[in-house]
Design an enzyme around this catalytic site. Structure first.
Site, PDB file in Angstrom:
ATOM      1  CG  ASP A 192      -1.552   1.248   1.558  1.00 32.44           C
ATOM      2  OD1 ASP A 192      -2.312   1.717   0.702  1.00 32.44           O
ATOM      3  OD2 ASP A 192      -1.325   1.811   2.657  1.00 32.44           O
ATOM      4  CG  ASP A 203      -1.471   7.841   0.663  1.00 36.32           C
ATOM      5  OD1 ASP A 203      -0.552   8.679   0.629  1.00 36.32           O
ATOM      6  OD2 ASP A 203      -2.335   7.737  -0.230  1.00 36.32           O
TER       7      ASP A 203
HETATM    8 MG   LIG Z   1      -2.655   3.208   3.652  1.00 37.39          MG
END
Ligand SMILES: [Mg+2]
Length: 303
Positions: A38, A40
């Site tokens: 992932d 962020d």
């Molecule tokens: Mg995230």
């Protein structure tokens, strides 16, 4: 760079199982292995200089205050709905599609330019965790692919990689919302399927696209690349939400080691995180643990 002792910020619920998985991944070799991450709050820090770090969506200033305000108003409206415990998933999915499409329309209408993306990134407080560049470098040397899955904006993430890591990596691919710019560098449309927070994991592997150049040109290798990635059935998964565990859904994986960054609400969430992830890092820990792990899988021989 100095690598601090991470043990106080590391929680491993089943050390024995982790050791067994490590052995399986090491024995199968680097050609069977990939990393899925992932963006962020996982590759990037949750806090920067004591303040909440920015997200790839949040940093964007399109050079038009009216349109920035309109997107902010959408955020105020839809963000609480995203986290509402009473809205059924089906309904919420429709709301998220609505939010993302309206935001994309505003970016087009408001005349977003590639230069505005560059400026937004250089003025932002977004920052990678220490050790991310070293992790990518190590994996690049071993020809191990890294797939970054994000409901944010591909072009912003690429610019963040360029500006904050000062280089690109040929093994790193992004699956996110991709923009199409005209010859004047102005956004004209979005390419492919809309990726929002609730569907980022469906078909994500099929959407894995090579890093494209800034005008959005494809290099035609997509299909073969994806088949190649699907044969890599051992996975290291990096995420900061429980939902990130589903990023490997499109892959019939054999062995998966998952790392969860628990950034916030530690007391409330630790029990579920430690059960769900093989390794949990607390307190916005750096990426050195992941680097150490992959170095154990595939040590570089001393000459
Ligand atoms: Mg995230």
């Amino acid at each position: 760079m100095e690598q601090p002792d991470l043990s106080a910020n590391t929680v491993i619920d089943q050390p024995r199982a982790l050791t067994d998985k490590t052995t399986l991944i090491r024995d199968a070799g680097p050609s069977k292995f990939q990393v899925i991450a992932d963006f962020d709050g996982t590759l990037t820090r949750y806090r920067v200089n004591g303040l909440r770090g920015q997200s790839s969506h949040g940093i964007l200033q399109q050079g038009n205050a009216d349109f920035d305000a309109k997107r902010e108003a959408l955020y105020e409206h839809y963000h609480p709905l995203e986290f509402s415990p009473v809205i059924p998933l089906e309904e919420k999915t429709i709301l998220m599609e609505e939010w993302w499409s309206k935001t994309h329309d505003l970016l087009i209408e408001g005349g977003l330019t590639y230069d505005a993306i560059k400026d937004s990134v250089s003025n932002s407080s977004i920052a990678f965790r220490d050790g991310v560049a070293e992790l990518f470098e190590f994996l690049e040397e071993k020809e191990i692919p890294v797939l970054i899955f994000s409901a944010g904006l591909d072009d912003v993430i690429e610019e963040v990689l360029r500006q904050k890591l000062h280089r690109t990596f040929k093994n790193v691919k992004i699956v996110s919302n991709r923009m199409v710019f005209d010859n004047d560098g102005r956004l004209v449309s979005f390419k492919g399927k809309l990726i929002h927070v609730l569907n980022k994991n469906e078909h994500a592997l099929d959407m894995a696209a090579p890093l494209h150049d800034r005008l959005g040109a494809d290099n035609g290798e997509k299909v073969e690349e994806n088949a190649y990635v699907k044969q890599r059935t051992n996975v290291l998964l990096l995420g900061d939400h429980m939902g990130d565990l589903r990023m490997s859904d499109g892959l019939n994986y054999e062995t998966r080691i998952s790392i969860g960054f628990l950034n916030d609400n530690i007391e409330k969430s630790l029990e579920s995180y430690r059960k769900a992830f093989d390794i949990v890092y607390l307190n916005d820990a750096p990426m050195w643990g992941a680097l150490e792990l992959v170095s154990q899988f595939f040590p570089t021989e001393e000459s």
